[in-house]
Write a protein that holds these residues in place. Structure first.
Motif, PDB file in Angstrom:
ATOM      1  N   GLU A  66       9.355  17.725  -6.730  1.00  0.00           N
ATOM      2  CA  GLU A  66      10.447  17.985  -5.786  1.00  0.00           C
ATOM      3  C   GLU A  66      10.442  17.102  -4.558  1.00  0.00           C
ATOM      4  OE1 GLU A  66      10.685  22.159  -5.015  1.00  0.00           O
ATOM      5  OE2 GLU A  66      10.909  22.635  -7.134  1.00  0.00           O
ATOM      6  N   ALA A  67       9.351  16.403  -4.290  1.00  0.00           N
ATOM      7  CA  ALA A  67       9.261  15.586  -3.080  1.00  0.00           C
ATOM      8  C   ALA A  67       9.269  14.098  -3.424  1.00  0.00           C
ATOM      9  CB  ALA A  67       7.995  15.928  -2.300  1.00  0.00           C
ATOM     10  N   CYS A  68      10.172  13.380  -2.773  1.00  0.00           N
ATOM     11  CA  CYS A  68      10.243  11.931  -2.924  1.00  0.00           C
ATOM     12  C   CYS A  68       9.949  11.312  -1.560  1.00  0.00           C
ATOM     13  CB  CYS A  68      11.630  11.518  -3.408  1.00  0.00           C
ATOM     14  SG  CYS A  68      11.829   9.743  -3.602  1.00  0.00           S
ATOM     15  N   PHE A  69       8.889  10.513  -1.503  1.00  0.00           N
ATOM     16  CA  PHE A  69       8.497   9.847  -0.265  1.00  0.00           C
ATOM     17  C   PHE A  69       8.701   8.345  -0.409  1.00  0.00           C
ATOM     18  CE2 PHE A  69       6.149  13.778   0.090  1.00  0.00           C
ATOM     19  CZ  PHE A  69       6.122  14.033   1.453  1.00  0.00           C
ATOM     20  N   PHE A  70       9.206   7.738   0.651  1.00  0.00           N
ATOM     21  CA  PHE A  70       9.227   6.291   0.755  1.00  0.00           C
ATOM     22  C   PHE A  70       8.106   5.930   1.709  1.00  0.00           C
ATOM     23  CE2 PHE A  70      13.338   7.392  -0.829  1.00  0.00           C
ATOM     24  CZ  PHE A  70      13.531   6.451  -1.820  1.00  0.00           C
ATOM     25  N   VAL A  71       7.165   5.155   1.227  1.00  0.00           N
ATOM     26  CA  VAL A  71       5.938   4.873   1.963  1.00  0.00           C
ATOM     27  C   VAL A  71       5.970   3.416   2.418  1.00  0.00           C
ATOM     28  CG1 VAL A  71       3.424   4.889   1.851  1.00  0.00           C
ATOM     29  CG2 VAL A  71       4.749   6.557   0.506  1.00  0.00           C
ATOM     30  N   LEU A  72       5.963   3.233   3.732  1.00  0.00           N
ATOM     31  CA  LEU A  72       5.982   1.904   4.330  1.00  0.00           C
ATOM     32  C   LEU A  72       4.555   1.508   4.657  1.00  0.00           C
ATOM     33  CD1 LEU A  72       8.922   2.508   6.827  1.00  0.00           C
ATOM     34  CD2 LEU A  72       9.048   1.811   4.433  1.00  0.00           C
ATOM     35  N   ILE A  73       4.133   0.349   4.192  1.00  0.00           N
ATOM     36  CA  ILE A  73       2.744  -0.070   4.346  1.00  0.00           C
ATOM     37  C   ILE A  73       2.688  -1.403   5.086  1.00  0.00           C
ATOM     38  CG2 ILE A  73       0.685  -0.856   3.111  1.00  0.00           C
ATOM     39  CD1 ILE A  73       1.396   1.167   0.923  1.00  0.00           C
ATOM     40  N   ARG A  74       1.848  -1.413   6.108  1.00  0.00           N
ATOM     41  CA  ARG A  74       1.495  -2.654   6.801  1.00  0.00           C
ATOM     42  C   ARG A  74       0.015  -2.895   6.547  1.00  0.00           C
ATOM     43  NH1 ARG A  74       4.313  -0.900  12.112  1.00  0.00           N
ATOM     44  NH2 ARG A  74       6.410  -1.638  11.732  1.00  0.00           N
ATOM     45  N   THR A  75      -0.314  -4.152   6.295  1.00  0.00           N
ATOM     46  CA  THR A  75      -1.717  -4.484   6.089  1.00  0.00           C
ATOM     47  C   THR A  75      -2.073  -5.738   6.861  1.00  0.00           C
ATOM     48  OG1 THR A  75      -3.410  -4.951   4.446  1.00  0.00           O
ATOM     49  CG2 THR A  75      -1.223  -5.799   3.973  1.00  0.00           C
ATOM     50  N   SER A  76      -3.316  -5.823   7.236  1.00  0.00           N
ATOM     51  CA  SER A  76      -3.797  -7.054   7.856  1.00  0.00           C
ATOM     52  C   SER A  76      -4.518  -7.907   6.821  1.00  0.00           C
ATOM     53  CB  SER A  76      -4.728  -6.726   9.029  1.00  0.00           C
ATOM     54  OG  SER A  76      -5.791  -5.911   8.592  1.00  0.00           O
ATOM     55  N   GLU A  77      -4.582  -7.401   5.604  1.00  0.00           N
ATOM     56  CA  GLU A  77      -5.246  -8.098   4.491  1.00  0.00           C
ATOM     57  C   GLU A  77      -4.173  -8.801   3.648  1.00  0.00           C
ATOM     58  OE1 GLU A  77      -8.626  -7.715   3.870  1.00  0.00           O
ATOM     59  OE2 GLU A  77      -8.925  -6.308   5.502  1.00  0.00           O
ATOM     60  N   HIS A  78      -4.352 -10.094   3.432  1.00  0.00           N
ATOM     61  CA  HIS A  78      -3.368 -10.817   2.617  1.00  0.00           C
ATOM     62  C   HIS A  78      -4.029 -11.756   1.610  1.00  0.00           C
ATOM     63  CE1 HIS A  78       0.049  -9.310   4.892  1.00  0.00           C
ATOM     64  NE2 HIS A  78      -0.677  -9.508   5.980  1.00  0.00           N
ATOM     65  N   ASP A  79      -5.339 -11.621   1.429  1.00  0.00           N
ATOM     66  CA  ASP A  79      -6.020 -12.500   0.482  1.00  0.00           C
ATOM     67  C   ASP A  79      -5.793 -12.026  -0.955  1.00  0.00           C
ATOM     68  OD1 ASP A  79      -8.643 -10.923  -0.425  1.00  0.00           O
ATOM     69  OD2 ASP A  79      -8.337 -10.565   1.726  1.00  0.00           O
ATOM     70  N   ALA A  80      -6.060 -12.913  -1.895  1.00  0.00           N
ATOM     71  CA  ALA A  80      -5.791 -12.643  -3.314  1.00  0.00           C
ATOM     72  C   ALA A  80      -6.587 -11.457  -3.847  1.00  0.00           C
ATOM     73  CB  ALA A  80      -6.083 -13.889  -4.141  1.00  0.00           C
ATOM     74  N   ASP A  81      -7.837 -11.286  -3.404  1.00  0.00           N
ATOM     75  CA  ASP A  81      -8.656 -10.165  -3.886  1.00  0.00           C
ATOM     76  C   ASP A  81      -8.049  -8.831  -3.460  1.00  0.00           C
ATOM     77  OD1 ASP A  81     -10.471 -11.810  -5.134  1.00  0.00           O
ATOM     78  OD2 ASP A  81     -11.886 -11.810  -3.451  1.00  0.00           O
ATOM     79  N   TRP A  82      -7.629  -8.733  -2.192  1.00  0.00           N
ATOM     80  CA  TRP A  82      -7.023  -7.494  -1.701  1.00  0.00           C
ATOM     81  C   TRP A  82      -5.736  -7.224  -2.457  1.00  0.00           C
ATOM     82  CZ3 TRP A  82      -2.394  -5.812   0.067  1.00  0.00           C
ATOM     83  CH2 TRP A  82      -2.365  -4.530   0.603  1.00  0.00           C
ATOM     84  N   GLN A  83      -4.896  -8.230  -2.613  1.00  0.00           N
ATOM     85  CA  GLN A  83      -3.621  -8.048  -3.314  1.00  0.00           C
ATOM     86  C   GLN A  83      -3.834  -7.592  -4.752  1.00  0.00           C
ATOM     87  OE1 GLN A  83      -1.415 -11.680  -2.816  1.00  0.00           O
ATOM     88  NE2 GLN A  83      -0.746 -11.116  -0.755  1.00  0.00           N
ATOM     89  N   SER A  84      -4.819  -8.169  -5.404  1.00  0.00           N
ATOM     90  CA  SER A  84      -5.129  -7.778  -6.781  1.00  0.00           C
ATOM     91  C   SER A  84      -5.593  -6.324  -6.841  1.00  0.00           C
ATOM     92  CB  SER A  84      -6.207  -8.705  -7.339  1.00  0.00           C
ATOM     93  OG  SER A  84      -6.571  -8.308  -8.624  1.00  0.00           O
ATOM     94  N   ARG A  85      -6.476  -5.925  -5.942  1.00  0.00           N
ATOM     95  CA  ARG A  85      -6.969  -4.538  -5.893  1.00  0.00           C
ATOM     96  C   ARG A  85      -5.825  -3.572  -5.579  1.00  0.00           C
ATOM     97  NH1 ARG A  85     -10.618  -5.747  -2.767  1.00  0.00           N
ATOM     98  NH2 ARG A  85      -9.937  -4.800  -0.819  1.00  0.00           N
ATOM     99  N   PHE A  86      -4.953  -3.961  -4.644  1.00  0.00           N
ATOM    100  CA  PHE A  86      -3.804  -3.132  -4.277  1.00  0.00           C
ATOM    101  C   PHE A  86      -2.881  -2.952  -5.484  1.00  0.00           C
ATOM    102  CE2 PHE A  86       0.461  -2.784  -2.130  1.00  0.00           C
ATOM    103  CZ  PHE A  86       0.264  -1.520  -1.593  1.00  0.00           C
ATOM    104  N   LEU A  87      -2.577  -4.035  -6.183  1.00  0.00           N
ATOM    105  CA  LEU A  87      -1.706  -3.958  -7.359  1.00  0.00           C
ATOM    106  C   LEU A  87      -2.328  -3.086  -8.447  1.00  0.00           C
ATOM    107  CD1 LEU A  87       0.831  -4.772  -8.884  1.00  0.00           C
ATOM    108  CD2 LEU A  87      -0.343  -6.858  -9.589  1.00  0.00           C
ATOM    109  N   GLU A  88      -3.610  -3.246  -8.698  1.00  0.00           N
ATOM    110  CA  GLU A  88      -4.295  -2.405  -9.698  1.00  0.00           C
ATOM    111  C   GLU A  88      -4.227  -0.934  -9.305  1.00  0.00           C
ATOM    112  OE1 GLU A  88      -8.311  -3.751 -10.222  1.00  0.00           O
ATOM    113  OE2 GLU A  88      -7.654  -5.770 -10.794  1.00  0.00           O
ATOM    114  N   THR A  89      -4.409  -0.657  -8.017  1.00  0.00           N
ATOM    115  CA  THR A  89      -4.349   0.721  -7.528  1.00  0.00           C
ATOM    116  C   THR A  89      -2.967   1.311  -7.766  1.00  0.00           C
ATOM    117  OG1 THR A  89      -6.030   0.272  -5.861  1.00  0.00           O
ATOM    118  CG2 THR A  89      -4.620   2.184  -5.485  1.00  0.00           C
ATOM    119  N   LEU A  90      -1.923   0.552  -7.430  1.00  0.00           N
ATOM    120  CA  LEU A  90      -0.547   1.036  -7.623  1.00  0.00           C
ATOM    121  C   LEU A  90      -0.229   1.242  -9.096  1.00  0.00           C
ATOM    122  CD1 LEU A  90       1.480  -1.114  -5.073  1.00  0.00           C
ATOM    123  CD2 LEU A  90       0.500   1.173  -4.764  1.00  0.00           C
ATOM    124  N   GLN A  91      -0.655   0.304  -9.928  1.00  0.00           N
ATOM    125  CA  GLN A  91      -0.383   0.411 -11.366  1.00  0.00           C
ATOM    126  C   GLN A  91      -1.031   1.651 -11.971  1.00  0.00           C
ATOM    127  OE1 GLN A  91       1.704  -1.369 -12.982  1.00  0.00           O
ATOM    128  NE2 GLN A  91       1.926  -3.258 -11.837  1.00  0.00           N
TER     129      GLN A  91
END
Length: 153
Positions: A66-91
């Motif tokens: 019943e709940a739909c959230f739009f989640v806005l994320i700011r990060t100070s991390e922009h390296d490839a390792d962080w992005q890969s971990r973030f994408l894996e987490t979301l998937q």
């Protein structure tokens, strides 16, 4: 690669994006053609990657989400390792229906479907344990005014 579409292709695409479960006979009748050319066109559109997988749209609220959230994320991390971990987490998180990387002040936006605020909090706590995030803002959708998967052909 751009595929040239004619009027019949567009009619077929409008028909199948509205209801992909209808029969070839129904589609052919709707677009003013016969079954064989419609089938050939759909195969051509699939081969070109214009038509992807077919699925069913479920009613989230009827299933208890019943709940739909739009989640806005700011990060100070922009390296490839962080992005890969973030994408894996979301998937790996079925609650995340959509995720977009943005231009501007916000780095990412997620569409998250859960049962309630407590379930969102569990999602949030898990997310921040898995990846380092600078700032998260969650916006609860009070009412869905429009939702469509149809493209304006």
């Amino acid at each position: 690669m751009t595929v040239r579409l004619d009027d019949l292709d567009r009619k077929i695409l409008r028909a199948i994006q509205r209801d992909a479960s209808q029969s070839l006979d129904d589609i052919a009748r709707e677009v003013g053609s016969s079954k064989t050319p419609v089938w050939s066109r759909i195969r051509k559109l699939r081969g070109a990657g214009i038509v992807g997988r077919q699925t069913v749209i479920l009613d989230a609220e009827a299933l208890g989400f019943e709940a739909c959230f739009f989640v806005l994320i700011r990060t100070s991390e922009h390296d490839a390792d962080w992005q890969s971990r973030f994408l894996e987490t979301l998937q790996a998180r079925p609650e995340v229906q959509e995720a977009h990387r943005l231009a501007g002040d916000i780095d990412y936006i997620l569409k998250v479907r859960v049962a309630n605020a407590r379930a969102y909090d569990a999602f949030y706590q898990s997310l921040i344990r898995q990846v380092r995030i600078h700032n998260v803002t969650a916006l609860l959708s009070m009412e869905e005014l429009k939702s469509t998967t149809d493209l304006p052909l």
